[in-house]
Design a protein around this motif. Structure first.
Motif, PDB file in Angstrom:
ATOM      1  N   LEU A  88      47.643  38.172  35.638  1.00  0.00           N
ATOM      2  CA  LEU A  88      48.790  36.961  35.762  1.00  0.00           C
ATOM      3  C   LEU A  88      48.340  35.616  35.610  1.00  0.00           C
ATOM      4  O   LEU A  88      48.867  34.778  35.252  1.00  0.00           O
ATOM      5  CB  LEU A  88      49.214  37.440  37.141  1.00  0.00           C
ATOM      6  CG  LEU A  88      50.806  36.713  37.325  1.00  0.00           C
ATOM      7  CD1 LEU A  88      51.795  37.096  36.460  1.00  0.00           C
ATOM      8  CD2 LEU A  88      51.319  37.067  38.835  1.00  0.00           C
ATOM      9  N   ARG A  89      47.123  35.319  36.328  1.00  0.00           N
ATOM     10  CA  ARG A  89      46.394  34.055  36.326  1.00  0.00           C
ATOM     11  C   ARG A  89      46.353  33.334  35.060  1.00  0.00           C
ATOM     12  O   ARG A  89      46.628  32.608  34.722  1.00  0.00           O
ATOM     13  CB  ARG A  89      45.303  34.136  37.008  1.00  0.00           C
ATOM     14  CG  ARG A  89      44.416  32.880  37.262  1.00  0.00           C
ATOM     15  CD  ARG A  89      43.144  32.839  37.929  1.00  0.00           C
ATOM     16  NE  ARG A  89      42.487  31.939  38.090  1.00  0.00           N
ATOM     17  CZ  ARG A  89      41.429  31.539  37.369  1.00  0.00           C
ATOM     18  NH1 ARG A  89      40.720  32.509  36.745  1.00  0.00           N
ATOM     19  NH2 ARG A  89      40.577  30.353  37.553  1.00  0.00           N
ATOM     20  N   LEU A  90      45.754  34.733  34.118  1.00  0.00           N
ATOM     21  CA  LEU A  90      45.393  34.208  32.719  1.00  0.00           C
ATOM     22  C   LEU A  90      46.783  33.948  31.976  1.00  0.00           C
ATOM     23  O   LEU A  90      46.677  32.692  31.261  1.00  0.00           O
ATOM     24  CB  LEU A  90      44.724  35.422  32.089  1.00  0.00           C
ATOM     25  CG  LEU A  90      44.227  35.117  30.720  1.00  0.00           C
ATOM     26  CD1 LEU A  90      43.139  33.987  30.654  1.00  0.00           C
ATOM     27  CD2 LEU A  90      43.496  36.389  30.203  1.00  0.00           C
ATOM     28  N   SER A 217      29.024  38.144  28.549  1.00  0.00           N
ATOM     29  CA  SER A 217      29.158  38.738  29.757  1.00  0.00           C
ATOM     30  C   SER A 217      29.788  37.681  30.695  1.00  0.00           C
ATOM     31  O   SER A 217      30.220  38.151  31.783  1.00  0.00           O
ATOM     32  CB  SER A 217      27.564  39.042  30.256  1.00  0.00           C
ATOM     33  OG  SER A 217      26.866  37.600  30.262  1.00  0.00           O
ATOM     34  N   ARG A 218      29.414  36.275  30.488  1.00  0.00           N
ATOM     35  CA  ARG A 218      29.919  35.382  31.600  1.00  0.00           C
ATOM     36  C   ARG A 218      31.453  35.422  31.445  1.00  0.00           C
ATOM     37  O   ARG A 218      32.235  35.170  32.195  1.00  0.00           O
ATOM     38  CB  ARG A 218      29.232  34.025  31.260  1.00  0.00           C
ATOM     39  CG  ARG A 218      30.056  32.804  31.770  1.00  0.00           C
ATOM     40  CD  ARG A 218      29.745  32.744  33.385  1.00  0.00           C
ATOM     41  NE  ARG A 218      30.661  31.831  33.986  1.00  0.00           N
ATOM     42  CZ  ARG A 218      31.846  32.130  34.332  1.00  0.00           C
ATOM     43  NH1 ARG A 218      32.395  33.223  34.010  1.00  0.00           N
ATOM     44  NH2 ARG A 218      32.658  30.957  34.864  1.00  0.00           N
ATOM     45  N   ARG A 219      31.978  35.502  30.011  1.00  0.00           N
ATOM     46  CA  ARG A 219      33.592  35.054  29.653  1.00  0.00           C
ATOM     47  C   ARG A 219      34.163  36.187  30.322  1.00  0.00           C
ATOM     48  O   ARG A 219      35.296  36.020  30.736  1.00  0.00           O
ATOM     49  CB  ARG A 219      33.513  35.411  28.380  1.00  0.00           C
ATOM     50  CG  ARG A 219      33.575  34.076  27.471  1.00  0.00           C
ATOM     51  CD  ARG A 219      34.095  33.800  26.326  1.00  0.00           C
ATOM     52  NE  ARG A 219      33.891  32.591  25.587  1.00  0.00           N
ATOM     53  CZ  ARG A 219      34.814  31.619  26.010  1.00  0.00           C
ATOM     54  NH1 ARG A 219      35.612  31.778  26.984  1.00  0.00           N
ATOM     55  NH2 ARG A 219      34.384  30.436  25.489  1.00  0.00           N
ATOM     56  N   GLY A 222      35.815  34.559  33.491  1.00  0.00           N
ATOM     57  CA  GLY A 222      36.703  33.584  33.656  1.00  0.00           C
ATOM     58  C   GLY A 222      36.842  33.171  32.175  1.00  0.00           C
ATOM     59  O   GLY A 222      36.288  33.517  31.116  1.00  0.00           O
ATOM     60  N   SER A 223      38.138  32.430  31.940  1.00  0.00           N
ATOM     61  CA  SER A 223      38.494  32.095  30.498  1.00  0.00           C
ATOM     62  C   SER A 223      37.963  30.697  30.350  1.00  0.00           C
ATOM     63  O   SER A 223      38.129  30.339  28.918  1.00  0.00           O
ATOM     64  CB  SER A 223      39.952  32.097  30.494  1.00  0.00           C
ATOM     65  OG  SER A 223      40.514  31.462  31.475  1.00  0.00           O
ATOM     66  N   GLY A 224      37.776  29.881  31.238  1.00  0.00           N
ATOM     67  CA  GLY A 224      37.310  28.482  30.648  1.00  0.00           C
ATOM     68  C   GLY A 224      38.638  27.703  30.828  1.00  0.00           C
ATOM     69  O   GLY A 224      38.638  26.607  29.987  1.00  0.00           O
TER      70      GLY A 224
END
Ligand code: ADP
Length: 292
Positions: A88-90, A217-219, A222-224
């Motif tokens: 939902l956040r994305l 792996s970092r992505r 979060g999406s930035g």
């Protein structure tokens, strides 16, 4: 002489033809971009509806038979809930960024006591900070400061900065939220003692999809999009945002908003309403990236 004139005419025709082609390509590109934004907007709405239904169903299940569920089932229900909030956040962020980029963002300013609101938002995050043994403090030398802000956007801004501050801090550090009154401005500072941001990445993080470590792996974490949206919200409210940071020492995000009230208030929802349901829900959504 006549050959020279013919060449000039031909040259002019060629230039005109090229200009026409460029103009057509530009129009085509604009249309493609417009269609893309519309597509995003429609698709995000369609994504949101089932997510909200899932969240409501999980809440109902917890209310009706939460206590009877075996521990293993509770764990799985928790995972479904957390990931639904995450999705939902994305979707919310994608929808909002499309709205801002197409000029469809609505800023609904009301005269609000920013001290009261900031304190409430900080308090709503305490449980998340506590899970990492982080001491989250709120410092403000004055009790009241009424300014015209969009409380919903302000809440998204601060929750985003706080979730990043917790996410990028090792266990048992401190985070300080400070309100400072400056000539015609109010500063909101979020200071952490976390991993810090490299000098050459300080501008990138405010751009869409900008991350310090953009490896796959970092992505996954979060999406930035968060900070690019934060910056757009701050600017839309007539403010600005900056960051001071030192590697391994920590970062301070400074949001500067105009210290002014509004005469034409958007709508008159009591800020107290915010403390009931919306803030709880927004905090869960904003913090869904953080797993402990
Ligand atoms: P994300 O969803 O990836 O966290 P953001 O736009 O919120 O997206 O942040 C962009 C990037 O900025 C993060 O991936 C991280 O590299 C960096 N960043 C943001 N806040 C902090 C912070 N408080 N400390 C260190 N790095 C940070």
């Amino acid at each position: 002489m006549s050959t020279e004139i013919t060449e000039q005419v031909l040259y002019r025709k060629k230039v005109e033809e090229q200009s026409r082609i460029i103009e057509e390509q530009k129009k085509h590109l604009e249309k493609v971009l417009e269609d893309k934004d519309e597509f995003f907007s429609v698709i995000s709405h369609d994504f949101k509806t089932p997510l909200n239904v899932i969240i409501t169903a999980i809440q109902a299940m917890n209310n009706i038979c939460g206590n009877e569920l075996p521990e293993k089932a509770k764990k799985y229900v928790g995972m479904i809930k957390m990931n639904t909030f995450r999705q939902l956040r994305l979707v919310n962020n994608l929808l909002d960024i499309t709205r801002v980029d197409t000029g469809n963002i609505k800023i609904n300013k009301k005269n609000i006591n920013i001290v009261f609101l900031t304190k409430a938002i900080v308090e709503s995050v305490q449980t998340y900070a506590a899970q990492k043994n982080i001491d989250l403090m709120f410092i403000c030398p004055f009790e009241n400061k009424i300014i015209g802000i969009d409380d919903e956007k302000y809440e998204r801004i601060l929750l985003n900065l706080l979730s990043n501050a917790i996410k990028f801090s090792p266990e048992s550090r401190s985070i300080v939220v400070k309100l400072i009154s400056k000539k015609n401005k109010v500063n909101i500072e979020v200071k952490d003692y976390g991993i810090g941001i490299p000098e050459d990445k300080k501008a990138i993080i405010f751009e869409k999809f900008g991350q310090v470590d953009s490896s796959l792996s970092r992505r996954a974490e979060g999406s930035g999009i968060g900070l690019s949206l934060v910056k757009r919200f701050v600017v839309a409210m007539g403010g600005c945002i900056s960051v001071k940071s030192k590697m391994r020492k920590g970062s301070t995000f400074i949001v500067q908003l105009p210290d002014e009230t509004v005469t034409d208030e958007g709508n008159d929802n009591e800020v107290a309403d915010l403390l009931d349901n919306r803030l709880i829900q927004s905090t869960k959504v904003e913090f869904s990236d953080i797993y402990f």
